[in-house]
Design an enzyme around this catalytic site. Structure first.
Site, PDB file in Angstrom:
ATOM      1  N   HIS A 264      -3.054   7.533   0.843  1.00  0.00           N
ATOM      2  CA  HIS A 264      -2.018   6.536   1.127  1.00  0.00           C
ATOM      3  C   HIS A 264      -2.284   5.825   2.463  1.00  0.00           C
ATOM      4  CE1 HIS A 264       2.262   5.100   1.000  1.00  0.00           C
ATOM      5  NE2 HIS A 264       2.054   5.030   2.305  1.00  0.00           N
ATOM      6  N   GLU A 265      -2.437   6.618   3.518  1.00  0.00           N
ATOM      7  CA  GLU A 265      -2.620   6.017   4.844  1.00  0.00           C
ATOM      8  C   GLU A 265      -3.956   5.280   4.924  1.00  0.00           C
ATOM      9  OE1 GLU A 265      -0.014   5.775   6.528  1.00  0.00           O
ATOM     10  OE2 GLU A 265       1.157   7.347   5.531  1.00  0.00           O
ATOM     11  N   HIS A 268      -3.370   1.786   3.779  1.00  0.00           N
ATOM     12  CA  HIS A 268      -2.866   0.940   4.870  1.00  0.00           C
ATOM     13  C   HIS A 268      -4.020   0.538   5.796  1.00  0.00           C
ATOM     14  CE1 HIS A 268       1.441   1.149   4.203  1.00  0.00           C
ATOM     15  NE2 HIS A 268       1.465   2.481   4.202  1.00  0.00           N
ATOM     16  N   GLU A 294       2.605  -1.838   2.016  1.00  0.00           N
ATOM     17  CA  GLU A 294       2.830  -0.685   1.153  1.00  0.00           C
ATOM     18  C   GLU A 294       2.161  -0.879  -0.207  1.00  0.00           C
ATOM     19  OE1 GLU A 294       3.992   1.846   2.574  1.00  0.00           O
ATOM     20  OE2 GLU A 294       4.484   3.213   0.934  1.00  0.00           O
TER      21      GLU A 294
HETATM   22 ZN    ZN Z   1       3.025   3.645   3.554  1.00  0.00          ZN
END
Ligand code: ZN
Length: 501
Positions: A264-265, A268, A294
């Site tokens: 997830h990170e 980003h 996101e």
């Molecule tokens: Zn996030």
């Protein structure tokens, strides 16, 4: 004009550098700082934040922007200089309305509150956070009131994160999504539960971290320009084009936690790493909105990282890393387990189908708090009653209830959560466009190859940074506006097959 533009860029770079200095302080506070450093750090963060803010709203910036208007108007709309001036003007005009003392007070309060939360959450100590949150709410209202003329008091705060959206727009989108999600959750949860017991064996930390880092390297995360450290609540942060960091946390009794937070990170981070380096330190730097940001984390975490093709390729590696824990577990069983749909307590652990219901609860609560129809002292009760009615679960304690998310304890109340669901919606919209352009992407994922997808995202989204607003970017990429159906189609197709609906 050349000189005026250069002077504007110099001022923006100073603002950006001071903001990044503040980010270093925040990163350190959330990773390595000893607890006794909290008070001094809150003061320091506040000071640096105020210095940055003063640079941003310096009247000289306003004069430069006035002087540059004819130049801006002589350029095509999507010229870099035009976008740079336009964005600088937008933030100047916004933040010049906020008193610098309020900014300082807010930064000091939120830095201190974050430190208290980091101790209070494990201790299940709501009483300690309650008075701090009272003040956060007061500060959030005062901040929003700097922008009179709103329809809803949350609008200015939503607009800062997701430019162009108001509370009523978000409510409309959420209502449409909820209508599609509720029957899907019902259909899935009426089936026999999936066995995922092997997820909760003992998985040693070092091997978990190594596995996640190997994958994000293949995604394209550049460790020459980044690193991963441990924290309480994972986040991505950036100090420069060449320094884009991620954080995670490891649960040795749950193999999903660190892995999916890393994916997830890293999503980003890929966005920030992919921005045109010429934009560094300008008003074009940084992802364009919370929702678009996101969309990238969720795309790499879920659409890619929880897909069957992905695990056809990576499961043998995972099994080799954890041979005892995964002995006799097939890729089919593993893939079902990491996509198990079950109403649960923790947003960040939620499956893709129920996840947005968690966000809707928080969004509604933020609006009610800001409106004054809900008091902080009644927040835990409201939290529990919404979890009971929306998801049918009740937290055994505040730790996994109202204390679970960092947002209200490290920032404002308002505008903090809608971006998560907007991001899920956009992730499905963007991915379907990438597939239209390159139908081979899923089979490449099945070989551990991500270049085509990464290059498409970079060309269509990442490189632009903040040059286009989120609505403009969505229009350019998809030919339309934010839509609910692509996410519902994605979920119905994926979970229809997993659960034979
Ligand atoms: Zn996030």
């Amino acid at each position: 004009m050349e000189n005026k533009l250069q002077e504007l860029k110099t001022r923006l770079l100073e603002y950006s550098d001071l903001s990044f200095v503040g980010a270093v302080l925040g990163w350190d506070q959330s990773t390595y700082m000893p607890p006794a450093g909290a008070e001094a750090r809150a003061r320091q963060s506040s000071l640096v934040g105020k210095l940055a803010f003063e640079r941003l709203v310096d009247p000289a910036v306003g004069h430069l922007l006035d002087d540059l208007r004819p130049y801006e108007e002589s350029l095509p709309y999507d010229h870099d200089d035009a976008a740079l001036i336009r964005n600088a003007r937008r933030s100047y005009e916004r933040y010049v309305k906020v008193p610098v003392n309020l900014v300082g007070e807010l930064l000091e309060h939120t830095a201190l509150t974050y430190s208290k939360w980091a101790e209070a959450r494990p201790a299940n100590d709501w009483a300690r956070m309650e008075p701090l949150l009272e003040k956060t709410l007061d500060l959030s209202r005062r901040y929003a009131e700097c922008f009179p003329g709103y329809d809803h008091i949350a609008d200015p705060l939503i607009d800062m994160a997701d430019y162009g959206m108001k509370a009523q727009d978000v409510r409309r989108v959420f209502a449409e999504l909820r209508e599609g999600l509720v029957p899907l959750v019902k259909a899935i949860t009426s089936q026999a539960p999936t066995d995922d017991s092997f997820i909760y064996s003992q998985y040693p930390q070092a091997a978990q971290l190594a596995f996640g880092e190997k994958i994000i390297k293949q995604y394209g995360y550049d460790f020459q320009r980044g690193r991963q450290d441990l924290t309480h609540h994972p986040f991505m942060t950036k100090f420069a084009w060449g320094d884009v960091r991620i954080t995670t946390r490891v649960r040795e009794d749950d193999v999903r936690d660190a892995l999916f937070s890393t994916l997830h990170e890293a999503g980003h981070a890929l966005y920030e790493m992919g921005i045109n380096p010429a934009y560094e330190g300008t008003s074009l730097d940084g992802g364009t909105s919370a929702g678009v940001h996101e969309s990238q984390s969720r795309l790499w975490e879920n659409i890619v990282g929880r897909s069957r093709e992905f695990w056809d390729h990576y499961y043998p590696d995972l099994q080799a890393a954890f041979p005892d824990q995964l002995r006799g577990v097939t890729v089919d069983q593993f893939h079902r387990a990491i996509n198990k749909v079950t109403p649960s307590l923790i947003r960040v652990d939620a499956d893709e189908v129920t996840y947005n219901l968690h966000v809707m609860i928080r969004f509604d609560i933020e609006l009610a708090l800001l409106e004054g129809s809900l008091a902080i002292k009644d927040l835990p009760e409201m939290w529990n009653s919404r979890y009971a009615s929306d998801l049918g679960v009740t937290a055994p304690d505040h730790r996994d209830g109202v204390l679970q998310d960092v947002h209200w304890y490290g920032g404002l109340i308002g505008g903090a959560f809608q971006g998560y669901t907007l991001g899920n919606l956009l992730s499905a919209q963007f991915y379907s466009k990438a597939l239209e352009a390159h139908p081979q992407i899923p089979s490449e994922i099945g070989q551990g190859k991500f270049d085509t997808l990464h290059a498409w995202l970079k060309a269509n989204i990442y490189q632009h940074g903040s040059k286009f607003t989120a609505p403009e970017l969505v229009q350019r990429v998809t030919g339309g506006s934010l839509q609910v159906q692509p996410l519902l189609n994605y979920l119905r197709t994926k979970y229809g097959a997993l659960y034979t609906l």
